[in-house]
Write a protein that holds these residues in place. Structure first.
Motif, PDB file in Angstrom:
ATOM      1  N   TYR A   7       0.463  10.937   7.852  1.00 34.76           N
ATOM      2  CA  TYR A   7       0.424  12.329   7.427  1.00 34.76           C
ATOM      3  C   TYR A   7      -0.848  12.614   6.623  1.00 34.76           C
ATOM      4  O   TYR A   7      -1.545  13.618   6.847  1.00 34.76           O
ATOM      5  N   LEU A   8      -1.160  11.714   5.685  1.00 33.57           N
ATOM      6  CA  LEU A   8      -2.334  11.941   4.836  1.00 33.57           C
ATOM      7  C   LEU A   8      -3.618  11.879   5.654  1.00 33.57           C
ATOM      8  O   LEU A   8      -4.565  12.615   5.394  1.00 33.57           O
ATOM      9  N   ASN A   9      -3.626  11.049   6.667  1.00 38.35           N
ATOM     10  CA  ASN A   9      -4.775  11.020   7.584  1.00 38.35           C
ATOM     11  C   ASN A   9      -4.903  12.378   8.296  1.00 38.35           C
ATOM     12  O   ASN A   9      -5.999  12.936   8.410  1.00 38.35           O
ATOM     13  N   GLU A  10      -3.772  12.910   8.732  1.00 35.05           N
ATOM     14  CA  GLU A  10      -3.799  14.228   9.400  1.00 35.05           C
ATOM     15  C   GLU A  10      -4.292  15.321   8.451  1.00 35.05           C
ATOM     16  O   GLU A  10      -4.863  16.318   8.884  1.00 35.05           O
ATOM     17  N   GLN A  11      -4.058  15.121   7.147  1.00 34.04           N
ATOM     18  CA  GLN A  11      -4.506  16.115   6.163  1.00 34.04           C
ATOM     19  C   GLN A  11      -6.003  15.991   5.866  1.00 34.04           C
ATOM     20  O   GLN A  11      -6.552  16.790   5.120  1.00 34.04           O
ATOM     21  N   GLY A  12      -6.640  14.951   6.389  1.00 30.41           N
ATOM     22  CA  GLY A  12      -8.099  14.873   6.226  1.00 30.41           C
ATOM     23  C   GLY A  12      -8.621  13.605   5.589  1.00 30.41           C
ATOM     24  O   GLY A  12      -9.842  13.424   5.496  1.00 30.41           O
ATOM     25  N   PHE A  13      -7.726  12.729   5.108  1.00 29.79           N
ATOM     26  CA  PHE A  13      -8.206  11.459   4.538  1.00 29.79           C
ATOM     27  C   PHE A  13      -8.674  10.567   5.687  1.00 29.79           C
ATOM     28  O   PHE A  13      -7.930  10.318   6.639  1.00 29.79           O
ATOM     29  N   ASP A  14      -9.914  10.096   5.566  1.00 27.10           N
ATOM     30  CA  ASP A  14     -10.525   9.364   6.688  1.00 27.10           C
ATOM     31  C   ASP A  14     -10.170   7.888   6.708  1.00 27.10           C
ATOM     32  O   ASP A  14     -10.210   7.257   7.759  1.00 27.10           O
ATOM     33  N   ASP A  15      -9.884   7.332   5.532  1.00 24.09           N
ATOM     34  CA  ASP A  15      -9.774   5.879   5.419  1.00 24.09           C
ATOM     35  C   ASP A  15      -8.452   5.540   4.724  1.00 24.09           C
ATOM     36  O   ASP A  15      -8.416   5.313   3.517  1.00 24.09           O
ATOM     37  N   VAL A  16      -7.372   5.574   5.485  1.00 22.57           N
ATOM     38  CA  VAL A  16      -6.034   5.474   4.904  1.00 22.57           C
ATOM     39  C   VAL A  16      -5.362   4.160   5.293  1.00 22.57           C
ATOM     40  O   VAL A  16      -5.446   3.727   6.450  1.00 22.57           O
ATOM     41  N   TYR A  17      -4.695   3.561   4.318  1.00 21.68           N
ATOM     42  CA  TYR A  17      -4.027   2.272   4.515  1.00 21.68           C
ATOM     43  C   TYR A  17      -2.574   2.372   4.071  1.00 21.68           C
ATOM     44  O   TYR A  17      -2.251   3.075   3.115  1.00 21.68           O
ATOM     45  N   SER A  18      -1.727   1.610   4.752  1.00 22.78           N
ATOM     46  CA  SER A  18      -0.341   1.441   4.316  1.00 22.78           C
ATOM     47  C   SER A  18      -0.208   0.000   3.816  1.00 22.78           C
ATOM     48  O   SER A  18      -0.589  -0.940   4.523  1.00 22.78           O
ATOM     49  N   LEU A  19       0.295  -0.148   2.596  1.00 20.53           N
ATOM     50  CA  LEU A  19       0.391  -1.496   2.023  1.00 20.53           C
ATOM     51  C   LEU A  19       1.583  -2.237   2.635  1.00 20.53           C
ATOM     52  O   LEU A  19       2.746  -1.848   2.431  1.00 20.53           O
ATOM     53  N   ASP A  20       1.290  -3.280   3.388  1.00 20.94           N
ATOM     54  CA  ASP A  20       2.347  -4.074   4.021  1.00 20.94           C
ATOM     55  C   ASP A  20       3.233  -4.733   2.960  1.00 20.94           C
ATOM     56  O   ASP A  20       2.729  -5.322   2.001  1.00 20.94           O
ATOM     57  N   GLY A  21       4.537  -4.589   3.138  1.00 24.95           N
ATOM     58  CA  GLY A  21       5.473  -5.193   2.195  1.00 24.95           C
ATOM     59  C   GLY A  21       5.756  -4.324   0.982  1.00 24.95           C
ATOM     60  O   GLY A  21       6.688  -4.579   0.222  1.00 24.95           O
ATOM     61  N   GLY A  22       4.938  -3.283   0.796  1.00 22.61           N
ATOM     62  CA  GLY A  22       5.160  -2.321  -0.270  1.00 22.61           C
ATOM     63  C   GLY A  22       5.128  -2.906  -1.670  1.00 22.61           C
ATOM     64  O   GLY A  22       4.598  -4.007  -1.898  1.00 22.61           O
ATOM     65  N   PHE A  23       5.722  -2.143  -2.599  1.00 25.88           N
ATOM     66  CA  PHE A  23       5.678  -2.587  -3.994  1.00 25.88           C
ATOM     67  C   PHE A  23       6.459  -3.882  -4.192  1.00 25.88           C
ATOM     68  O   PHE A  23       6.112  -4.693  -5.052  1.00 25.88           O
ATOM     69  N   SER A  24       7.501  -4.099  -3.384  1.00 23.83           N
ATOM     70  CA  SER A  24       8.274  -5.337  -3.575  1.00 23.83           C
ATOM     71  C   SER A  24       7.400  -6.560  -3.288  1.00 23.83           C
ATOM     72  O   SER A  24       7.457  -7.551  -4.022  1.00 23.83           O
ATOM     73  N   ALA A  25       6.560  -6.490  -2.266  1.00 20.24           N
ATOM     74  CA  ALA A  25       5.671  -7.617  -1.983  1.00 20.24           C
ATOM     75  C   ALA A  25       4.607  -7.757  -3.073  1.00 20.24           C
ATOM     76  O   ALA A  25       4.252  -8.868  -3.471  1.00 20.24           O
ATOM     77  N   TRP A  26       4.139  -6.628  -3.559  1.00 15.77           N
ATOM     78  CA  TRP A  26       3.152  -6.655  -4.645  1.00 15.77           C
ATOM     79  C   TRP A  26       3.757  -7.337  -5.883  1.00 15.77           C
ATOM     80  O   TRP A  26       3.119  -8.183  -6.513  1.00 15.77           O
ATOM     81  N   SER A  27       5.008  -6.952  -6.233  1.00 19.69           N
ATOM     82  CA  SER A  27       5.657  -7.546  -7.409  1.00 19.69           C
ATOM     83  C   SER A  27       5.824  -9.042  -7.232  1.00 19.69           C
ATOM     84  O   SER A  27       5.580  -9.807  -8.170  1.00 19.69           O
ATOM     85  N   LEU A  28       6.257  -9.439  -6.027  1.00 23.58           N
ATOM     86  CA  LEU A  28       6.439 -10.874  -5.774  1.00 23.58           C
ATOM     87  C   LEU A  28       5.131 -11.631  -5.978  1.00 23.58           C
ATOM     88  O   LEU A  28       5.102 -12.704  -6.586  1.00 23.58           O
ATOM     89  N   ALA A  29       4.061 -11.046  -5.481  1.00 26.92           N
ATOM     90  CA  ALA A  29       2.754 -11.699  -5.588  1.00 26.92           C
ATOM     91  C   ALA A  29       2.262 -11.747  -7.032  1.00 26.92           C
ATOM     92  O   ALA A  29       1.386 -12.540  -7.358  1.00 26.92           O
ATOM     93  N   HIS A  30       2.824 -10.892  -7.879  1.00 30.96           N
ATOM     94  CA  HIS A  30       2.368 -10.827  -9.270  1.00 30.96           C
ATOM     95  C   HIS A  30       3.440 -11.300 -10.247  1.00 30.96           C
ATOM     96  O   HIS A  30       3.397 -10.951 -11.417  1.00 30.96           O
ATOM     97  N   SER A  31       4.431 -12.037  -9.751  1.00 36.32           N
ATOM     98  CA  SER A  31       5.480 -12.494 -10.669  1.00 36.32           C
ATOM     99  C   SER A  31       5.216 -13.930 -11.107  1.00 36.32           C
ATOM    100  O   SER A  31       4.351 -14.595 -10.591  1.00 36.32           O
TER     101      SER A  31
END
Ligand code: THJ
Length: 102
Positions: free
Chosen positions: A78-102
């Protein structure tokens, strides 16, 4: 063609160490965001979405974070459709981020 790219936790860490230009938006609910979030990220909600889009620099990389990396994909598209050219989805989301930082 899909308008966003997948980003792993390691790639985000690497990108953040290389550049200060990365914008991170977290689409989880406000309570989850308040409890913990990626440093420097913005909680993107239906209330602030229009303002965020209006104020954003659409040329800068934009990383979308959700709980597990599912809903961030449609938000990134959706954000790409709104005009953002360089958009990423973080795989695993915040739960994966927390695991990596625990
Ligand atoms: O936030 S989620 O769609 O990955 S459960």
């Amino acid at each position: 063609m899909s308008g966003f790219k997948h980003l792993s936790i390691n790639e985000l860490i690497h990108m953040s160490s290389e550049s200060n230009d990365i914008q991170v938006v977290d689409i989880r609910d406000a309570a989850s965001f308040t409890a913990a979030h990626i440093e420097g990220s913005t909680n993107l909600t239906n209330e602030n979405l229009a303002t965020f889009i209006a104020d954003a620099d659409m040329d800068k990389p934009l990383v979308v974070v959700c709980y597990h990396g599912m809903s961030s994909q449609s938000a990134a598209n959706y954000l790409n459709e709104q005009g953002f050219d360089d958009v990423y989805s973080l795989d695993g989301g915040f739960s994966a981020w927390s695991l990596a930082h625990s």
